[in-house]
Design a protein around this motif. Structure first.
Motif, PDB file in Angstrom:
ATOM      1  N   SER A   1     -85.249   0.217  -4.583  1.00  0.00           N
ATOM      2  CA  SER A   1     -84.087   1.092  -4.484  1.00  0.00           C
ATOM      3  C   SER A   1     -83.474   1.299  -5.863  1.00  0.00           C
ATOM      4  N   MET A   2     -82.849   2.460  -6.048  1.00  0.00           N
ATOM      5  CA  MET A   2     -82.173   2.869  -7.276  1.00  0.00           C
ATOM      6  C   MET A   2     -83.135   3.307  -8.379  1.00  0.00           C
ATOM      7  N   TYR A   3     -84.450   3.103  -8.185  1.00  0.00           N
ATOM      8  CA  TYR A   3     -85.414   3.454  -9.222  1.00  0.00           C
ATOM      9  C   TYR A   3     -86.581   4.293  -8.708  1.00  0.00           C
ATOM     10  N   SER A   4     -87.273   3.819  -7.680  1.00  0.00           N
ATOM     11  CA  SER A   4     -88.508   4.466  -7.235  1.00  0.00           C
ATOM     12  C   SER A   4     -88.241   5.854  -6.658  1.00  0.00           C
ATOM     13  N   GLU A   5     -89.219   6.718  -6.815  1.00  0.00           N
ATOM     14  CA  GLU A   5     -89.097   8.097  -6.359  1.00  0.00           C
ATOM     15  C   GLU A   5     -88.807   8.164  -4.865  1.00  0.00           C
ATOM     16  N   GLY A   6     -87.766   8.891  -4.509  1.00  0.00           N
ATOM     17  CA  GLY A   6     -87.387   9.051  -3.112  1.00  0.00           C
ATOM     18  C   GLY A   6     -86.301   8.105  -2.648  1.00  0.00           C
ATOM     19  N   VAL A   7     -86.064   7.015  -3.389  1.00  0.00           N
ATOM     20  CA  VAL A   7     -85.023   6.055  -2.983  1.00  0.00           C
ATOM     21  C   VAL A   7     -84.066   5.769  -4.142  1.00  0.00           C
ATOM     22  N   GLU A   8     -83.972   6.721  -5.061  1.00  0.00           N
ATOM     23  CA  GLU A   8     -83.095   6.532  -6.221  1.00  0.00           C
ATOM     24  C   GLU A   8     -81.630   6.382  -5.825  1.00  0.00           C
ATOM     25  N   ASP A   9     -81.237   6.988  -4.701  1.00  0.00           N
ATOM     26  CA  ASP A   9     -79.840   6.944  -4.269  1.00  0.00           C
ATOM     27  C   ASP A   9     -79.565   5.816  -3.280  1.00  0.00           C
ATOM     28  N   GLU A  10     -80.559   4.985  -3.018  1.00  0.00           N
ATOM     29  CA  GLU A  10     -80.391   3.866  -2.089  1.00  0.00           C
ATOM     30  C   GLU A  10     -80.104   2.574  -2.855  1.00  0.00           C
ATOM     31  N   THR A  11     -79.499   1.614  -2.160  1.00  0.00           N
ATOM     32  CA  THR A  11     -79.188   0.313  -2.777  1.00  0.00           C
ATOM     33  C   THR A  11     -79.648  -0.848  -1.897  1.00  0.00           C
ATOM     34  N   PHE A  12     -80.595  -0.587  -0.997  1.00  0.00           N
ATOM     35  CA  PHE A  12     -81.061  -1.650  -0.109  1.00  0.00           C
ATOM     36  C   PHE A  12     -81.845  -2.722  -0.871  1.00  0.00           C
ATOM     37  N   LEU A  13     -81.918  -3.902  -0.257  1.00  0.00           N
ATOM     38  CA  LEU A  13     -82.654  -5.052  -0.788  1.00  0.00           C
ATOM     39  C   LEU A  13     -82.126  -5.505  -2.146  1.00  0.00           C
ATOM     40  N   ARG A  14     -80.802  -5.481  -2.258  1.00  0.00           N
ATOM     41  CA  ARG A  14     -80.094  -6.006  -3.429  1.00  0.00           C
ATOM     42  C   ARG A  14     -78.792  -6.635  -2.945  1.00  0.00           C
TER      43      ARG A  14
END
Length: 336
Positions: free
Chosen positions: A177-190
């Motif tokens: 999350s926050m980096y990989s393509e498609g999940v840049e706006d997610e913050t899961f698993l942190r």
């Protein structure tokens, strides 16, 4: 009616529960992790005091009842009454066999090392890290309850109460999350957890997937306290948790982890991993459970505050690397 708490106007500026807002232009719920924790501590202190008051009254009532009934009890009855010794139910933290090895924080730490920082976000102090902070996407996968048993080596291998553990890892498809393509706006698993009196910090998460070039792992950083867990410059230990092959083989048979079995097979063994190739004696988690219910894992983490920590450079360069454009089992390697 809005449930958002409103600040009070004071000569020092907007305040909430007697504390000046560090970000006066933002809402109370957007003041950051440090402010969130201080609010929780303040409320717990009030509840504790109230609890003591109720407890004292209850004890007084019990004492009066006991004194009254004791006067009608004979000595013979007292002698024949069996007694039960109290047992100590306090959990004992398992001391680590040595200091946790220092490892790279990889290219996707979101700890400020490469410009992306989730540690300043409100709500980051949490046990269940499966969902994004805004309640958006929830990472799917085999449930995993993982506990870090943190000890202070310099203090005599005692539980490192009050320290903060920041955890992050990829999802079942190897995406961060926050980096990989498609999940840049997610913050899961942190997420961050504060180490309790038993030295434990527990997270509810999922078993990570395996992406190209790396053995399955969980990243974590240890900070001296939660107030300092907003800046990677304050970190006192950075390392990774390794997973046993037998467990991963079972998990990666599931459709949710498509591609992970192939990637794990390509690595072959821990000896071929660029992080764990020097040994996993102090980093291999202990696990129990199965894919039909959940896994439970733990790792003893020895932290020596007398040694100088250092955040290793990630695959993308110093300070953790550069944000990626993609990654996961079906793409190029997301990094370390």
């Amino acid at each position: 009616m809005s449930n958002t708490p409103e600040p009070d106007d004071t000569p020092q500026g907007p305040s909430y529960e007697g504390r000046v807002l560090p970000r006066p232009a933002d809402e109370v719920v957007d003041q950051g992790a440090g402010f969130d924790v201080a609010t929780m501590v303040s409320r717990r202190r009030v509840l504790t005091l109230l609890g003591l008051g109720v407890g004292a009254a209850t004890l007084a009532a019990c004492a009066a009842t006991t004194d009254s009934s004791a006067s009608s009890t004979s000595a013979a009855t007292t002698e024949s009454t069996p007694t039960t010794e109290a047992t100590d139910s306090t959990t004992t933290t398992t001391a680590a066999a040595g200091e946790i090895p220092e490892e790279t924080n990889g290219p996707y730490p979101a700890d400020g090392a490469n410009g992306v920082n989730v540690l300043e976000e409100s709500g980051i102090v949490r046990s269940d890290i499966r969902s994004s902070l805004d309640g958006g996407t929830t990472a799917e996968g085999v449930p995993l309850t993982f506990t870090f048993s943190v000890t202070d080596i310099a203090g005599g291998d005692v539980p490192f109460e009050g320290a903060a553990v920041y955890v992050w890892h990829c999802d079942a498809q190897g995406l961060y999350s926050m980096y990989s393509e498609g999940v840049e706006d997610e913050t899961f698993l942190r997420g961050i957890q504060v180490v309790d009196a038993n030295g434990e910090a527990t997270f509810q998460t999922i078993v990570p997937g395996c992406y190209t070039g790396r053995w399955t792992h969980i990243h974590f950083e240890v900070y001296p306290d939660v107030a300092s867990a907003t800046d990677v410059a304050n970190v006192i230990a950075t390392s990774q948790v390794a997973f046993p092959e037998e467990m991963l083989n079972a998990v990666y048979e599931l459709d949710a982890y498509s591609g992970s079995a192939q990637n794990l097979a390509q690595i072959g063994s821990l000896a071929n991993d660029n992080v764990f190739s020097d040994g996993t004696e102090l980093q291999m988690g202990t696990f129990s459970g199965d894919t039909s219910s959940r896994y439970v894992g733990t790792l003893a983490v020895g932290v020596d505050t007398d040694t100088a920590p250092g955040v290793s450079a990630g695959a993308g360069g110093a300070g953790g690397g550069q944000p990626p454009s993609g990654g996961g089992p079906g793409n190029r390697s997301p990094g370390n």
